[in-house]
Design an enzyme around this catalytic site. Structure first.
Site, PDB file in Angstrom:
ATOM      1  N   ASP A 157     -19.114   2.526   2.670  1.00  0.00           N
ATOM      2  CA  ASP A 157     -18.053   2.719   1.698  1.00  0.00           C
ATOM      3  C   ASP A 157     -16.743   2.492   2.455  1.00  0.00           C
ATOM      4  O   ASP A 157     -16.708   2.418   3.685  1.00  0.00           O
ATOM      5  CB  ASP A 157     -18.119   4.107   1.046  1.00  0.00           C
ATOM      6  CG  ASP A 157     -17.350   4.122  -0.281  1.00  0.00           C
ATOM      7  OD1 ASP A 157     -16.484   3.244  -0.498  1.00  0.00           O
ATOM      8  OD2 ASP A 157     -17.604   5.010  -1.110  1.00  0.00           O
TER       9      ASP A 157
HETATM   10  C1  BGC Z   1     -15.287   3.837  -3.517  1.00  0.00           C
HETATM   11  C2  BGC Z   1     -16.292   2.737  -3.750  1.00  0.00           C
HETATM   12  C3  BGC Z   1     -15.570   1.440  -3.927  1.00  0.00           C
HETATM   13  C4  BGC Z   1     -14.726   1.174  -2.700  1.00  0.00           C
HETATM   14  C5  BGC Z   1     -13.980  -0.148  -2.749  1.00  0.00           C
HETATM   15  C6  BGC Z   1     -14.311   3.507  -2.418  1.00  0.00           C
HETATM   16  O1  BGC Z   1     -13.270   4.419  -2.377  1.00  0.00           O
HETATM   17  O2  BGC Z   1     -15.958   5.049  -3.229  1.00  0.00           O
HETATM   18  O3  BGC Z   1     -17.085   3.033  -4.871  1.00  0.00           O
HETATM   19  O4  BGC Z   1     -16.478   0.410  -4.157  1.00  0.00           O
HETATM   20  O5  BGC Z   1     -13.785   2.216  -2.573  1.00  0.00           O
HETATM   21  O6  BGC Z   1     -12.958  -0.118  -3.646  1.00  0.00           O
END
Ligand code: BGC
Length: 850
Positions: free
Chosen positions: A279
């Site tokens: 993530d």
């Molecule tokens: C989120 C993800 C997301 C990523 C990219 C993170 O903060 O938890 O679900 O895909 O950011 O934007």
């Protein structure tokens, strides 16, 4: 009726019985080590892609390999993240971008209904079509990896901020929703990225930052397998190209470098052949994460973005040159082969578009790398319209998800000339303008989705107010959350009251709710409950429409006599208006069902699923309720919910008859038959490459803070003679000797025999009422005491939905029960165990609630 003697088949009404208590288990304390990282390429479905990848990776320089593993940095390109490229082989910077419901921060894209809305349809085909639409839009915009679907969180915590991005509070509903979405998305060539692996059940304190550690989700092995891993296993089986690790720790080891989860569970047990990505900013260490099986770091930066630092990038080049990370890992890390093979597997070598949009701006010409202080500018937005006819799918999902909870006196459907008074800001537009809140971070107007990265801009929005006004001239609108004091409706008028409840991702706080519903509790926002109560004082007939991210307590008004009808319209996306009026006015009968339980009171939930907050130290989130979340808990604790999971009324009636059970694959062993051995995986020379491969190219114009694989003076870095023992503190349990392949593995999603269909059940459904409508059939299983461990009383395992049946029409729905559906995870044997010949297993079919 062909019914096997050892199976109990029942048609159940919607009251659920109590079950036995699960013994507490203590195996969730610390995540054990699992090394080395298993290579990909041993499954026949992926063989061609791996062969192509091997040819390419075998000729790559170290710089090209590192490039593909590491993002170029936050705001260093048009997408949420992008890798470096290997242009000699036609591999561009790969664009990874949100969201699970539409292309985020873009234009001319569809804002589909959210995952929870797709879940509420209980319609596999619509789930698939939604995936196709999302995939087509990703491809059209040049997104290589679309960051969805979400199958974790799983609504363990009703107040958790992001439950709505997934499909509901049940592993099979999540699994089917996720798998259908993946198949749909990837049919277009886009790579799906199932997320968040795993245990990310609340938003607050999810992330480790300079301020402190993210929480640890402490999950015992059986609960992990039977609940939280279940949908990921189906996602891997559906062929997902990518898996995103969660922010939090699991059993005190950060997911992004949890060797047991990545190497052991995902890559060995589930046979995952694609690549594993962090993530955003969740990488915790360079060598540690590489060894633990991580393949790609996003957006590439270290703990603090925009400093030009990375745990990988040039540091990974260094770790390879000095011998700390074995060359074999990088080659598989593939960290490189896995990434390239996935790119081939989806056919992205064949004319896949480059990004033609920027998530950073809506302007046409802007800096190409907004994260850099000085950046070249260029055309960043080409405004490509990718909507196609996806509004049709979006509309069908929003409509077929609408869940009718109450309909006294057949108040619904309304007649087109009924005199209506419509109340609530949730019926109208955002008063500050469409998309005026970044990432939908506000609750203003009809709630079409929650907030955060799981959103997209709305290309347009037909509000309920507009849709109702277009259908009937006899509606008066009060788009306010305060009931007008001077209203004197005539006795035959109906009040339609719109209320909502919002939540989202932790980086935005809305009305004091930091993602999770901390302040709002489980009540309607903006004094919505009082608005309903006031309407019930003034009108003798009140219809309540709810747009909500998840469970809501309705007790302040649900039993008031004037409250005749209640609809949950979930999170409908751009099609909020007409999908609702289709149902309100009876062009469609409601056919949605609750993807979670609605309790009488929040205290009905187990105490362990409350939100956790503490200023210092790591939060230990112990999953002590184990398997008993949502309806599994209500059954187990013998607590009657207000409306159970799966509930939903219709304007018509259905009868279920003629159940025919057909045995297919006999269950004549308690454990699945032995798995096949692993096939071969690509082999490369393991010699450390020439340092010159990561020297700065003389011709390169460097962009400050952009993340490169290059090093100053790389030839000064020499392999340490015994790097493995003295220079780097390798984690306990680190070894280069592969594990014997786990007995529960053997195919995508685990041992293929687990997915053998043991029985099919066909059921005839007859529309016995006087409206046209669609029926949902839900198949639950109960396992006998002879299984030897406590099990939830009922577990959803499959569902089906009829087409639109006219009165008198009959349709046969066929449902499947697999060996895995009838198994428990045996923590001693580390395999799925069932009962011989399914003896004592119960199959329970639930249909329309009421
Ligand atoms: C989120 C993800 C997301 C990523 C990219 C993170 O903060 O938890 O679900 O895909 O950011 O934007």
């Amino acid at each position: 009726m062909a019914l096997l003697p050892y199976l109990i088949l029942c048609l159940i009404p919607y009251t659920l019985a109590s079950q036995r208590r699960l013994h507490p288990r203590d195996d969730a304390a610390f995540s054990p080590p699992y090394y080395p990282a298993p290579n990909g390429g041993w499954l026949s479905d992926w063989a061609d892609a791996y062969e192509k990848a091997q040819r390419v990776v075998g000729n790559m320089t170290l710089a090209e390999k590192v490039n593909l593993t590491t993002g170029t940095g936050e705001f260093m390109g048009p997408c949420a993240g992008q890798t470096g490229s290997a242009l000699r082989f036609g591999i561009p910077n790969l664009c990874l971008h949100d969201s699970p419901l539409g292309i985020r921060n873009s234009d001319h894209n569809t804002a589909f209904p959210a995952g929870v809305t797709a879940g509420a349809t209980f319609d596999k085909d619509l789930m698939y079509q939604r995936g196709v639409g999302l995939g087509e839009e990703a491809r059209g915009k040049g997104v290589n990896v679309l960051l969805g679907p979400v199958v974790g969180p799983m609504f363990r915590k009703p107040r958790g901020g992001r439950g709505w991005e997934g499909f509901g509070a049940d592993p099979s509903l999540q699994a089917i929703g996720g798998a259908q979405t993946i198949k749909g998305m990837q049919s277009t060539g886009a790579i799906a990225c199932i997320k968040h692996f795993i245990g990310n059940e609340q938003e607050m304190h999810r992330e480790t930052t300079v301020l402190g550690p993210g929480y640890s989700s402490n999950i015992d092995d059986r609960t992990l397998h039977e609940l939280y891993l279940w949908p990921f296993a189906e996602g891997v089986r559906a062929g997902t190209g990518a898996v995103m690790m969660a922010y939090n720790d699991v059993n005190r080891s950060a997911c992004s470098q949890n060797s047991m989860l990545i190497n052991g569970v995902l890559k060995d047990e589930l046979g995952f052949q694609g690549f594993v990505v962090t993530d955003w900013l969740a990488q915790m260490g360079g060598v540690s994460s590489a060894l633990a099986g991580l393949d790609m770091a996003m957006p590439g930066d270290g703990l603090i973005p925009l400093l030009g630092d990375s745990y990988w990038g040039s540091q990974l080049s260094r770790a390879i040159l000095n011998g700390t990370v074995p060359m074999e890992r990088l080659n598989d890390m593939s960290q490189v082969t896995r990434i390239v093979a996935t790119w081939y597997q989806m056919g992205q070598d064949q004319d896949y578009p480059l990004p033609n949009f920027s998530s950073n701006t809506l302007d046409e010409i802007e800096p190409l790398y907004p994260g850099a202080l000085l950046s070249p500018t260029g055309v960043v937005n080409q405004y490509v319209n990718v909507e196609g006819d996806h509004n049709i799918t979006a509309h069908a999902i929003a409509r077929d998800a609408i869940t009718l909870l109450k309909n006294d006196d057949n108040t619904l459907p309304l007649s087109k000339n009924a005199s209506l008074y419509v109340f609530g800001t949730d019926a109208g537009p955002n008063s500050n303008g469409l998309n005026s809140c970044s990432d939908q971070g506000c609750d203003n107007g009809v709630l079409t989705m929650g907030w955060g990265s799981g959103t997209s801009r709305l290309p347009y929005l037909v509000t309920p107010q507009e849709a109702i006004a277009n259908i009937t001239p006899s509606a008066a609108f009060y788009i306010t959350d305060t009931f007008p004091s001077d209203l004197t409706p005539n006795a035959s008028s109906t009040a339609i009251v719109f209320i909502n409840a919002d939540s989202g991702e932790n980086y935005i706080t809305v009305e004091d709710n930091p993602g999770d519903r901390t302040t709002a509790d489980l009540f309607a926002w903006h004094s919505g409950d009082e608005l309903v109560q006031a309407a019930a004082q003034a009108f003798s007939s009140v219809v309540v429409i709810i747009h909500t991210v998840g469970p809501l307590i309705l007790e302040n008004w649900i039993d008031l006599d004037p409250v005749k009808a209640v609809l949950i319209a979930h999170l409908p996306g751009q099609e909020a208006g007409y999908s609702l009026t289709d149902v309100l006015y009876g062009d469609s009968s409601p056919s949605g069902h609750l993807p979670y339980t609605i309790p009488y009171n929040e205290t009905n939930y187990p105490a362990s699923v409350g939100l956790l907050d503490q200023p210092f130290g790591q939060i230990q989130d112990d999953f002590t309720e184990a398997l008993y979340i949502d309806y599994r808990h209500f059954l187990h604790a013998n607590v009657t919910p207000r409306y159970p999971f799966g509930y939903g009324l219709s304007y018509t009636g259905f009868s279920f008859s003629n159940p025919v059970l057909t045995p297919l694959t006999p269950i004549n062993t308690t454990f699945p038959p032995p798995r096949a051995p692993k096939g071969p995986t690509p082999v490369y020379p393991s010699t450390i490459p020439d340092p010159g491969e990561v020297a700065w190219p003389a011709s390169l114009t460097r962009i400050w803070r952009y993340l490169y694989p290059y090093l100053d003076d790389p030839s000064s870095i020499t392999p340490s003679s015994n790097a493995s023992t003295s220079e780097y503190p390798y984690p306990a349990g680190y070894t280069l000797t592969p594990h014997p392949p786990p007995r529960s593995g053997g195919g995508a999603g685990g041992n293929p025999s687990l997915y053998d269909v043991a029985f099919t059940l066909s059921i005839d459904i007859t529309n016995t009422g006087s409206f046209s409508g669609r029926a949902v059939v839900q198949l639950y299983v109960s396992l006998p005491e002879s299984i030897g461990v406590d099990v939830p009383g009922l577990q959803l395992r499959d569902f089906g939905k009829t087409g639109v049946l006219d009165p008198g029409d009959v349709e046969t729905v066929v449902l499947n029960v697999t060996r895995k559906d009838l198994s428990v995870w045996d923590v001693e044997v580390q395999d799925w165990r069932t009962v011989m010949a399914a003896e004592g297993v119960g199959l329970w079919v639930a249909g329309e609630g009421g």
